[in-house]
Design a protein around this motif. Structure first.
Motif, short mmCIF file in Angstrom:
data_model
loop_
_atom_site.label_atom_id
_atom_site.label_comp_id
_atom_site.label_asym_id
_atom_site.label_seq_id
_atom_site.Cartn_x
_atom_site.Cartn_y
_atom_site.Cartn_z
N CYS A 30 0.81 -1.22 0.00
CA CYS A 30 0.00 0.00 0.00
C CYS A 30 0.84 1.27 0.00
CB CYS A 30 -0.94 0.02 1.20
SG CYS A 30 -2.35 -1.06 1.02
N LEU A 31 2.14 1.14 0.20
CA LEU A 31 3.00 2.32 0.19
C LEU A 31 2.89 3.03 -1.16
CD1 LEU A 31 6.18 0.83 1.90
CD2 LEU A 31 4.56 2.45 2.90
N PRO A 32 2.78 4.35 -1.18
CA PRO A 32 2.63 5.08 -2.44
C PRO A 32 3.70 4.79 -3.47
CG PRO A 32 2.19 6.53 -0.59
CD PRO A 32 2.71 5.24 -0.01
N TYR A 33 4.89 4.40 -3.04
CA TYR A 33 5.97 4.08 -3.97
C TYR A 33 5.51 3.07 -5.02
CZ TYR A 33 10.20 1.92 -5.76
OH TYR A 33 11.16 1.41 -6.60
N PHE A 34 4.64 2.15 -4.65
CA PHE A 34 4.26 1.06 -5.55
C PHE A 34 3.12 1.39 -6.50
CE2 PHE A 34 6.16 -1.03 -1.83
CZ PHE A 34 7.22 -1.64 -2.48
N TRP A 35 2.35 2.44 -6.23
CA TRP A 35 1.18 2.71 -7.07
C TRP A 35 1.01 4.17 -7.50
CZ3 TRP A 35 -2.20 6.21 -5.07
CH2 TRP A 35 -2.12 6.42 -3.69
N ALA A 36 1.58 5.10 -6.76
CA ALA A 36 1.31 6.52 -7.00
C ALA A 36 2.10 7.12 -8.17
CB ALA A 36 1.56 7.33 -5.74
N GLY A 37 3.10 6.43 -8.65
CA GLY A 37 3.93 6.97 -9.73
C GLY A 37 3.29 6.95 -11.10
N PHE A 38 2.17 6.25 -11.25
CA PHE A 38 1.50 6.14 -12.53
C PHE A 38 0.62 7.36 -12.76
CE2 PHE A 38 2.46 1.97 -11.04
CZ PHE A 38 2.79 1.24 -12.17
N TYR A 39 0.71 7.95 -13.94
CA TYR A 39 -0.14 9.11 -14.24
C TYR A 39 -0.46 9.16 -15.74
CZ TYR A 39 3.83 11.66 -16.19
OH TYR A 39 4.88 12.07 -16.96
N LEU A 40 -1.49 9.90 -16.04
CA LEU A 40 -1.93 10.14 -17.42
C LEU A 40 -1.78 11.61 -17.75
CD1 LEU A 40 -5.32 8.23 -17.42
CD2 LEU A 40 -3.43 7.74 -18.96
N PHE A 41 -1.46 11.90 -19.00
CA PHE A 41 -1.56 13.28 -19.46
C PHE A 41 -2.00 13.28 -20.91
CE2 PHE A 41 2.79 12.39 -20.67
CZ PHE A 41 2.99 13.12 -21.84
N GLY A 42 -2.41 14.45 -21.36
CA GLY A 42 -3.03 14.56 -22.68
C GLY A 42 -4.53 14.58 -22.48
N ASP A 43 -5.25 13.91 -23.36
CA ASP A 43 -6.70 13.83 -23.24
C ASP A 43 -7.02 12.71 -22.25
OD1 ASP A 43 -9.42 13.69 -23.43
OD2 ASP A 43 -9.48 13.41 -25.60
N THR A 44 -7.18 13.07 -21.00
CA THR A 44 -7.38 12.07 -19.95
C THR A 44 -8.84 11.78 -19.68
OG1 THR A 44 -7.33 13.72 -18.19
CG2 THR A 44 -5.24 12.71 -18.82
N ARG A 45 -9.74 12.43 -20.38
CA ARG A 45 -11.19 12.24 -20.16
C ARG A 45 -11.86 11.59 -21.36
NH1 ARG A 45 -13.75 12.34 -15.82
NH2 ARG A 45 -15.55 13.26 -16.81
N MET A 46 -11.21 10.60 -21.95
CA MET A 46 -11.82 9.96 -23.11
C MET A 46 -12.06 8.48 -22.82
SD MET A 46 -8.83 9.57 -25.83
CE MET A 46 -7.41 8.57 -25.53
N PRO A 47 -13.15 7.96 -23.33
CA PRO A 47 -13.35 6.51 -23.23
C PRO A 47 -12.55 5.82 -24.34
CG PRO A 47 -15.24 7.52 -24.28
CD PRO A 47 -14.31 8.63 -23.89
N LEU A 48 -12.04 4.63 -24.04
CA LEU A 48 -11.31 3.87 -25.07
C LEU A 48 -12.23 3.01 -25.90
CD1 LEU A 48 -8.10 2.82 -23.12
CD2 LEU A 48 -8.48 4.82 -24.56
N VAL A 49 -13.46 2.82 -25.42
CA VAL A 49 -14.47 2.10 -26.19
C VAL A 49 -15.70 2.98 -26.26
CG1 VAL A 49 -13.62 -0.20 -25.56
CG2 VAL A 49 -15.35 0.88 -24.15
N PRO A 50 -16.49 2.83 -27.32
CA PRO A 50 -17.69 3.66 -27.42
C PRO A 50 -18.63 3.40 -26.25
CG PRO A 50 -17.26 2.52 -29.48
CD PRO A 50 -16.31 1.96 -28.46
N ARG A 51 -19.27 4.45 -25.76
CA ARG A 51 -20.22 4.32 -24.65
C ARG A 51 -21.58 4.01 -25.17
NH1 ARG A 51 -19.51 7.26 -19.52
NH2 ARG A 51 -17.37 6.90 -19.08
#
Length: 125
Positions: free
Chosen positions: A104-125
């Motif tokens: 649960c330490l942030p080192y293991f999960w908090a380093g992942f991030y998105l940038f660019g168009d981060t509010r798009m679905p990858l499949v049609p809704r």
């Protein structure tokens, strides 16, 4: 000795990438050298410049196990129509729910991030 199938950052800039999301997870793929007037020039930035609409990168070197869990969760959520930012956040929460105190330490999960168009679905809704 250079490997013939290596891809260099300068070559990525010249690519025409038509991708909704590029995942470049590894040792600080989102970190780069700060260039005056440009900001941080990184491997992640190169993929965005080449045409990836969104990029998932890491701020630091990530562990293989947590990375696999987070990416699996991300695509599970995204395949159900969630937008990419929600999919990543949900994947992180699911990882934390299933992890023991050490993982649960942030080192293991908090380093992942998105940038660019981060509010798009990858499949049609």
């Amino acid at each position: 000795k250079l490997v013939e199938d290596s891809l260099f950052v300068s070559e990525i800039y010249s690519l025409d990438i038509n991708a909704d999301v590029a995942l470049i997870l590894g040792c600080g793929t989102g970190d780069g050298k700060v260039q005056p007037g440009e900001g941080s020039m990184s491997l992640a930035y190169a993929f965005a410049f080449a045409g990836a609409k969104s990029v998932m990168a890491t701020h630091w070197s990530v562990q293989e196990g947590p990375a696999a869990d987070l990416v699996t969760g991300f695509f599970r959520e995204a395949s159900q129509g969630e937008m990419t930012d929600i999919a990543l956040a949900s994947s992180k929460r699911a990882f934390l729910r299933s992890a023991d105190n050490y993982w649960c330490l942030p080192y293991f999960w908090a380093g992942f991030y998105l940038f660019g168009d981060t509010r798009m679905p990858l499949v049609p809704r």
